[in-house]
Design an enzyme around this catalytic site. Structure first.
Site, PDB file in Angstrom:
ATOM      1  N   GLU A  51      -0.449   1.255   9.564  1.00  0.00           N
ATOM      2  CA  GLU A  51      -1.324   2.336   9.574  1.00  0.00           C
ATOM      3  C   GLU A  51      -0.981   2.681  11.251  1.00  0.00           C
ATOM      4  O   GLU A  51      -0.324   1.721  12.346  1.00  0.00           O
ATOM      5  CB  GLU A  51      -3.048   1.407   9.791  1.00  0.00           C
ATOM      6  CG  GLU A  51      -3.564   0.928   8.748  1.00  0.00           C
ATOM      7  CD  GLU A  51      -2.856   0.300   8.145  1.00  0.00           C
ATOM      8  OE1 GLU A  51      -1.632  -1.013   8.340  1.00  0.00           O
ATOM      9  OE2 GLU A  51      -2.507   0.036   6.608  1.00  0.00           O
ATOM     10  N   CYS A  70      -5.051  -0.063  -7.054  1.00  0.00           N
ATOM     11  CA  CYS A  70      -3.606  -0.896  -5.981  1.00  0.00           C
ATOM     12  C   CYS A  70      -3.949  -1.853  -5.905  1.00  0.00           C
ATOM     13  O   CYS A  70      -2.743  -2.628  -5.760  1.00  0.00           O
ATOM     14  CB  CYS A  70      -3.867   0.108  -4.793  1.00  0.00           C
ATOM     15  SG  CYS A  70      -5.053  -0.138  -3.782  1.00  0.00           S
ATOM     16  N   HIS A  85     -13.084   6.035  -2.652  1.00  0.00           N
ATOM     17  CA  HIS A  85     -11.851   5.390  -2.438  1.00  0.00           C
ATOM     18  C   HIS A  85     -12.085   4.177  -2.596  1.00  0.00           C
ATOM     19  O   HIS A  85     -10.641   2.770  -3.222  1.00  0.00           O
ATOM     20  CB  HIS A  85     -11.235   5.431  -0.388  1.00  0.00           C
ATOM     21  CG  HIS A  85     -10.321   5.040  -0.509  1.00  0.00           C
ATOM     22  ND1 HIS A  85      -8.953   5.326  -0.586  1.00  0.00           N
ATOM     23  CD2 HIS A  85     -10.235   3.961   0.548  1.00  0.00           C
ATOM     24  CE1 HIS A  85      -8.005   5.258  -0.024  1.00  0.00           C
ATOM     25  NE2 HIS A  85      -8.422   4.155   0.803  1.00  0.00           N
ATOM     26  N   THR A 134      -4.050   4.473   7.146  1.00  0.00           N
ATOM     27  CA  THR A 134      -3.652   4.401   6.415  1.00  0.00           C
ATOM     28  C   THR A 134      -2.390   5.315   6.439  1.00  0.00           C
ATOM     29  O   THR A 134      -3.085   6.561   5.767  1.00  0.00           O
ATOM     30  CB  THR A 134      -3.629   3.724   5.321  1.00  0.00           C
ATOM     31  OG1 THR A 134      -4.783   2.994   5.531  1.00  0.00           O
ATOM     32  CG2 THR A 134      -2.784   3.779   4.093  1.00  0.00           C
ATOM     33  N   GLU A 186      -7.445  -5.340   4.554  1.00  0.00           N
ATOM     34  CA  GLU A 186      -7.760  -3.955   4.249  1.00  0.00           C
ATOM     35  C   GLU A 186      -8.677  -4.290   2.869  1.00  0.00           C
ATOM     36  O   GLU A 186      -9.609  -3.439   1.919  1.00  0.00           O
ATOM     37  CB  GLU A 186      -6.363  -3.374   3.492  1.00  0.00           C
ATOM     38  CG  GLU A 186      -6.962  -1.919   3.278  1.00  0.00           C
ATOM     39  CD  GLU A 186      -6.154  -0.824   2.834  1.00  0.00           C
ATOM     40  OE1 GLU A 186      -4.778  -1.757   2.327  1.00  0.00           O
ATOM     41  OE2 GLU A 186      -5.598  -0.218   3.489  1.00  0.00           O
ATOM     42  N   TYR A 214      -9.681   0.835  -4.892  1.00  0.00           N
ATOM     43  CA  TYR A 214      -8.757  -0.153  -4.863  1.00  0.00           C
ATOM     44  C   TYR A 214      -8.565  -0.863  -5.946  1.00  0.00           C
ATOM     45  O   TYR A 214      -8.282  -2.055  -5.676  1.00  0.00           O
ATOM     46  CB  TYR A 214     -10.115  -0.102  -4.022  1.00  0.00           C
ATOM     47  CG  TYR A 214      -9.893  -0.293  -2.383  1.00  0.00           C
ATOM     48  CD1 TYR A 214      -9.250   0.302  -1.674  1.00  0.00           C
ATOM     49  CD2 TYR A 214      -9.505  -1.528  -1.639  1.00  0.00           C
ATOM     50  CE1 TYR A 214      -8.761   0.994  -0.457  1.00  0.00           C
ATOM     51  CE2 TYR A 214      -9.641  -1.037   0.024  1.00  0.00           C
ATOM     52  CZ  TYR A 214      -8.872  -0.266   0.267  1.00  0.00           C
ATOM     53  OH  TYR A 214      -8.810   0.152   1.648  1.00  0.00           O
ATOM     54  N   CYS A 266      -2.701   7.607  -1.965  1.00  0.00           N
ATOM     55  CA  CYS A 266      -4.441   7.716  -2.360  1.00  0.00           C
ATOM     56  C   CYS A 266      -5.582   8.430  -1.580  1.00  0.00           C
ATOM     57  O   CYS A 266      -6.031   9.068  -1.706  1.00  0.00           O
ATOM     58  CB  CYS A 266      -4.798   6.194  -2.793  1.00  0.00           C
ATOM     59  SG  CYS A 266      -3.463   5.127  -3.355  1.00  0.00           S
ATOM     60  N   CYS A 318       1.047  -1.327   0.049  1.00  0.00           N
ATOM     61  CA  CYS A 318       0.097   0.056  -0.136  1.00  0.00           C
ATOM     62  C   CYS A 318       1.610   0.643  -0.439  1.00  0.00           C
ATOM     63  O   CYS A 318       2.257   1.576   0.678  1.00  0.00           O
ATOM     64  CB  CYS A 318      -0.542  -0.013   0.875  1.00  0.00           C
ATOM     65  SG  CYS A 318      -1.344   1.626   2.405  1.00  0.00           S
TER      66      CYS A 318
HETATM   67 FE1  SF4 Z   1      -3.770   2.064   0.138  1.00  0.00          FE
HETATM   68 FE2  SF4 Z   1      -4.576   1.551  -1.689  1.00  0.00          FE
HETATM   69 FE3  SF4 Z   1      -5.596   2.814  -0.455  1.00  0.00          FE
HETATM   70 FE4  SF4 Z   1      -3.815   3.556  -1.775  1.00  0.00          FE
HETATM   71  S1  SF4 Z   1      -5.786   2.665  -2.605  1.00  0.00           S
HETATM   72  S2  SF4 Z   1      -4.413   4.324   0.202  1.00  0.00           S
HETATM   73  S3  SF4 Z   1      -2.900   2.218  -1.970  1.00  0.00           S
HETATM   74  S4  SF4 Z   1      -5.222   0.436   0.234  1.00  0.00           S
HETATM   75 FE    FE Z   2      -7.571   1.634   1.999  1.00  0.00          FE
END
Ligand code: SF4
Ligand code: FE
Length: 483
Positions: free
Chosen positions: A257, A299, A292, A191, A447, A296, A104, A100
């Site tokens: 985190e 990422c 968000h 995060t 996550e 996902y 983001c 991660c």
């Molecule tokens: Fe982490 Fe994915 Fe959230 Fe970006 S979108 S902060 S990489 S979990």
């Molecule tokens: Fe996240």
């Protein structure tokens, strides 16, 4: 300084001197801490890649606020192409870090705040949108990393914020002053808070008028007086203290985190983006969560690429790349992973402008995206474990491998195909372990379940956005039903 180098970023975080606690102790220099450093390296990658000409299109965008190219993580989406580029950028970062990369949450908070503050101002004549534009311009000019903080501890889940026994279970205003507000509470599971210059705080649920003091949104620097972080433990995290590169699986990158605590933190007026307008809490939450959930679809797909690759290499090293069931499992993993990517791209392509002018994803498709993320990575991990074999969790340590007496046994008995050194086989096994069960499993597996909202949160949105009545009408029309 519209774009910092990775090294400048690291030094800028070093100079912040945040209050950080890990394993019961204060960490004087988090940047140099072996457990924490890999997570900083992941964020650093968002700076390093932005410096490379071949990634300029994906990693940067022209800012209407500064007139300069800025990092895409600090960009306000101006088109569906921007939304798709965001997802592609996140896949790239997942591929390069296998972890991660944290930045983001700020990007998603920026975009949710941009449109929501506009609509609050329109209704109430407040100045939140101006405040926010001033803030994002500052972040763009200085290429800052920003944490987007939503999740409160929440106490008794059956009670509203104002009805909790402990009023601090949701972050709230404890004092209103002519020059600003004072807030108290905490944000959990943060995060990347550790690796951020600034933090944007948002409410965590839709609220009613009694929750007025809880309907608050603002941004402050991470080193503001009264903010402290307690870093969460991850599976196998102390392996990073052993100095073994192989055993940690991914020695360079990680995520982290923190429970981020606000002990009577002062927020000046020009950093406030919401202050008591409870009916807009739902909009802010829904938009941030929507962005968000889209994230996902980028990422996790990038980390999935690394995991699929690791499983395929494990098959090569085990001598079974031609077995038909192995090939089929790799196809299945790829199919699942690309389905997730399709969802991320689809909710972006179907995006539309908000009243403020920035672009938002299709909320139904973004929620479908995240709902699939709560399932497919688990199946991808299951197949990776299947292909890799039990050695991914039973392999001896690097110390055994390097030991003059034990090493030859490890070499001999964990050797598979002739031309592959045992060490390489162990490295790949540990990488699979890291993503499936180790420190990266926080970002890839659990996550996937709970990040950006637990599965039920998406199902509520799917129910709301799914337009069942229209579907019923379609069926009645085709069946010539007359009621
Ligand atoms: Fe982490 Fe994915 Fe959230 Fe970006 S979108 S902060 S990489 S979990
Ligand atoms: Fe996240």
């Amino acid at each position: 300084m519209a774009l910092m180098t990775g090294q400048q970023y690291i030094e800028s975080i070093r100079n912040l001197h945040m209050q950080v606690y890990l394993l019961g102790e204060k960490v004087e220099s988090p940047v140099d801490n072996p457990i924490l450093r890999p997570s900083l390296n992941s964020v650093r990658m968002t700076y390093d890649l932005a410096q490379k000409p071949e990634y300029q299109e994906l990693m940067t965008a022209l800012s209407p606020f500064t007139g300069e190219r800025v990092n895409r993580f600090n960009h306000i989406h101006e088109s569906t192409e921007d939304l798709m580029n965001k997802v592609k950028m996140q896949r790239l970062l997942g591929q390069q870090t296998g972890a991660c990369f944290q930045r983001c949450v700020g990007m998603d908070a920026f975009n949710a705040e941009y449109s929501t503050t506009f609509e609050v101002d329109k209704k109430y004549g407040t100045h939140y949108h101006e405040n926010f534009k001033k803030f994002i311009t500052y972040c763009q000019k200085n290429d800052l990393t920003v944490d987007g903080a939503m999740t409160d501890p929440k106490g008794d889940r059956s009670r509203a914020p104002h009805a909790q026994t402990d009023p601090d279970q949701f972050l709230h205003v404890v004092e209103r002053r002519p020059d600003g507000i004072v807030v108290r509470g905490a944000k959990a599971h943060q995060t990347g808070a550790l690796n951020s210059h600034e933090i944007i705080v948002m409410p965590t649920i839709a609220m009613s008028p009694e929750d007025k003091d809880y309907a608050v949104s603002f941004a402050v620097p991470m080193n503001t007086k009264g903010i402290l972080m307690i870093i969460g433990r991850q599976s196998c995290d102390t392996r990073k203290l052993e100095g073994s590169e192989i055993d940690v699986g991914n020695s360079e990158f990680g995520g982290v985190e923190a429970l981020t605590i606000f002990n009577d933190v002062f927020v000046p007026n020009d950093r406030i983006f919401l202050n008591g307008e409870t009916e807009f809490t739902g909009m802010l939450v829904e938009r941030f969560a929507g962005y968000h959930r889209q994230s996902y679809g980028g990422c996790k797909v990038g980390v999935g690429d690394v995991l699929i690759g690791a499983a395929a290499v494990a098959a090569d090293y085990n001598g079974v790349p031609k077995a038909s069931h192995i090939k089929d499992k790799l196809i299945e993993m790829t199919h699942l992973n690309e389905t997730l990517f399709s969802c991320g791209i689809a909710c972006s392509a179907m995006g539309h402008p908000t009243e403020s002018g920035n672009y938002i994803i299709d909320l139904l498709l973004a929620n479908v995206c995240k709902q699939n993320i709560t399932r497919f990575p688990y199946e991808i991990v299951r197949l990776a474990e299947d292909i890799s074999g039990g050695l991914m969790v039973t392999a001896p340590s690097e110390k055994d491998l390097r030991d003059p007496e034990l090493g030859p046994y490890v070499e001999k008995y964990f050797k598979a195909v002739d031309n592959v050194p045992t060490e390489n086989r162990l490295r790949i096994m540990r990488l699979v372990e890291n993503i499936a069960l180790g420190t990266a499993a926080v970002g890839y597996r659990t996550e996937s379940m709970h990040g950006a909202g637990s599965p039920q949160a998406q199902r509520i949105m799917i129910a709301r956005q799914g337009n069942l009545e229209q579907k019923k009408e379609l069926a009645k029309k085709i069946a010539h039903v007359k009621e």
